[in-house]
Design a protein around this motif. Structure first.
Motif, PDB file in Angstrom:
ATOM      1  N   GLY A  77      -1.961  -9.521   0.987  1.00  0.00           N
ATOM      2  CA  GLY A  77      -1.499  -9.536   0.392  1.00  0.00           C
ATOM      3  C   GLY A  77      -0.024  -9.433  -0.641  1.00  0.00           C
ATOM      4  N   LEU A  78       0.555  -8.169   0.238  1.00  0.00           N
ATOM      5  CA  LEU A  78       1.901  -8.575   0.610  1.00  0.00           C
ATOM      6  C   LEU A  78       2.821  -9.721   1.091  1.00  0.00           C
ATOM      7  CD1 LEU A  78       2.401  -4.661   0.989  1.00  0.00           C
ATOM      8  CD2 LEU A  78       2.923  -5.726  -1.208  1.00  0.00           C
ATOM      9  N   THR A  79       2.071  -9.900   2.595  1.00  0.00           N
ATOM     10  CA  THR A  79       2.426 -11.256   2.835  1.00  0.00           C
ATOM     11  C   THR A  79       2.930 -12.593   1.859  1.00  0.00           C
ATOM     12  OG1 THR A  79       1.506  -9.975   4.884  1.00  0.00           O
ATOM     13  CG2 THR A  79       2.373 -13.182   4.644  1.00  0.00           C
ATOM     14  N   ASP A  95       5.723   1.246  -9.664  1.00  0.00           N
ATOM     15  CA  ASP A  95       3.939   0.550  -9.948  1.00  0.00           C
ATOM     16  C   ASP A  95       3.534   0.407  -8.720  1.00  0.00           C
ATOM     17  OD1 ASP A  95       5.635   0.681 -12.526  1.00  0.00           O
ATOM     18  OD2 ASP A  95       5.615  -1.472 -12.533  1.00  0.00           O
ATOM     19  N   TYR A  96       4.166   0.018  -7.860  1.00  0.00           N
ATOM     20  CA  TYR A  96       3.581  -0.278  -5.912  1.00  0.00           C
ATOM     21  C   TYR A  96       2.942   1.221  -6.288  1.00  0.00           C
ATOM     22  CZ  TYR A  96       2.146  -1.317  -1.367  1.00  0.00           C
ATOM     23  OH  TYR A  96       1.061  -1.735   0.188  1.00  0.00           O
ATOM     24  N   PRO A 100      -1.261   1.473  -5.255  1.00  0.00           N
ATOM     25  CA  PRO A 100      -1.529  -0.028  -4.122  1.00  0.00           C
ATOM     26  C   PRO A 100      -1.793  -1.488  -4.580  1.00  0.00           C
ATOM     27  CG  PRO A 100      -0.580   1.929  -2.814  1.00  0.00           C
ATOM     28  CD  PRO A 100      -2.059   2.458  -4.108  1.00  0.00           C
ATOM     29  N   ASN A 101      -3.236  -0.886  -4.312  1.00  0.00           N
ATOM     30  CA  ASN A 101      -3.796  -2.773  -4.416  1.00  0.00           C
ATOM     31  C   ASN A 101      -4.106  -2.910  -6.238  1.00  0.00           C
ATOM     32  OD1 ASN A 101      -5.316  -2.481  -1.719  1.00  0.00           O
ATOM     33  ND2 ASN A 101      -6.799  -0.856  -1.985  1.00  0.00           N
ATOM     34  N   GLY A 102      -3.950  -2.435  -6.684  1.00  0.00           N
ATOM     35  CA  GLY A 102      -4.051  -2.796  -8.066  1.00  0.00           C
ATOM     36  C   GLY A 102      -3.212  -3.262  -8.462  1.00  0.00           C
ATOM     37  N   ALA A 118      -2.795   2.939   1.759  1.00  0.00           N
ATOM     38  CA  ALA A 118      -3.576   3.728   1.056  1.00  0.00           C
ATOM     39  C   ALA A 118      -3.408   5.140   0.377  1.00  0.00           C
ATOM     40  CB  ALA A 118      -4.940   4.160   2.344  1.00  0.00           C
ATOM     41  N   TYR A 119      -1.853   5.824   0.418  1.00  0.00           N
ATOM     42  CA  TYR A 119      -1.956   6.802  -0.077  1.00  0.00           C
ATOM     43  C   TYR A 119      -1.342   5.960  -1.678  1.00  0.00           C
ATOM     44  CZ  TYR A 119       0.925  10.659  -1.121  1.00  0.00           C
ATOM     45  OH  TYR A 119       0.887  12.074  -1.406  1.00  0.00           O
TER      46      TYR A 119
END
Length: 139
Positions: A77-79, A95-96, A100-102, A118-119
């Motif tokens: 995703g980040l890539t 926001d991240y 992070p996943n959302g 995950a944090y």
């Protein structure tokens, strides 16, 4: 009593913007919440913050830096966001950290990606303070 309450409200109102960009608190929050995974190291190898952890990427020079541009094995995703030219801004950072996943899924408009981070840090003030601290290290 009325004067005291109004004075307190005025004081709190005036103090709020400063509290949202508190470099000293950002340093404290970074040491408490980020150093287990992240480090801030200059290009010449000088460590400015952290303990050398490499679970997460080096956060040196993050301001307006392209997402996923550090020497690190990022998730898909980040890539993809980095390849598309997305960059870190204060709001993206805040926001991240909150989800992070959302955040990655929303930007890529898919539920089929995950962030490796995950944090979560849902306290926006602390996130903004950490951002201010990271920027102070890049001066």
């Amino acid at each position: 009593m009325k004067t005291t309450v109004l004075g307190l409200v005025s004081l709190l109102g005036a103090a709020t913007p400063a509290m949202a960009q508190d470099v000293t608190d950002g340093a404290l929050q970074f040491s408490r919440q980020c150093t287990a995974c992240h480090v801030v190291t200059t290009p010449d190898g000088t460590t400015l913050a952290g303990r050398g952890a490499r679970t997460g990427p080096n956060l040196y020079g993050i301001e307006d830096g392209r997402i996923a541009s550090a020497d690190f094995s990022y998730g898909d995703g980040l890539t993809r966001l980095g390849e598309a030219g997305a960059s870190w801004t204060e709001q993206n950072f805040v926001d991240y950290l909150a989800d992070p996943n959302g955040w990655v899924r929303e930007r890529l408009d898919t539920r089929h990606v995950r962030s490796k981070m995950a944090y979560r840090l849902q306290d926006e003030g602390q996130a903004r303070d950490i951002w201010a601290y990271l920027l102070s290290l890049d001066e």
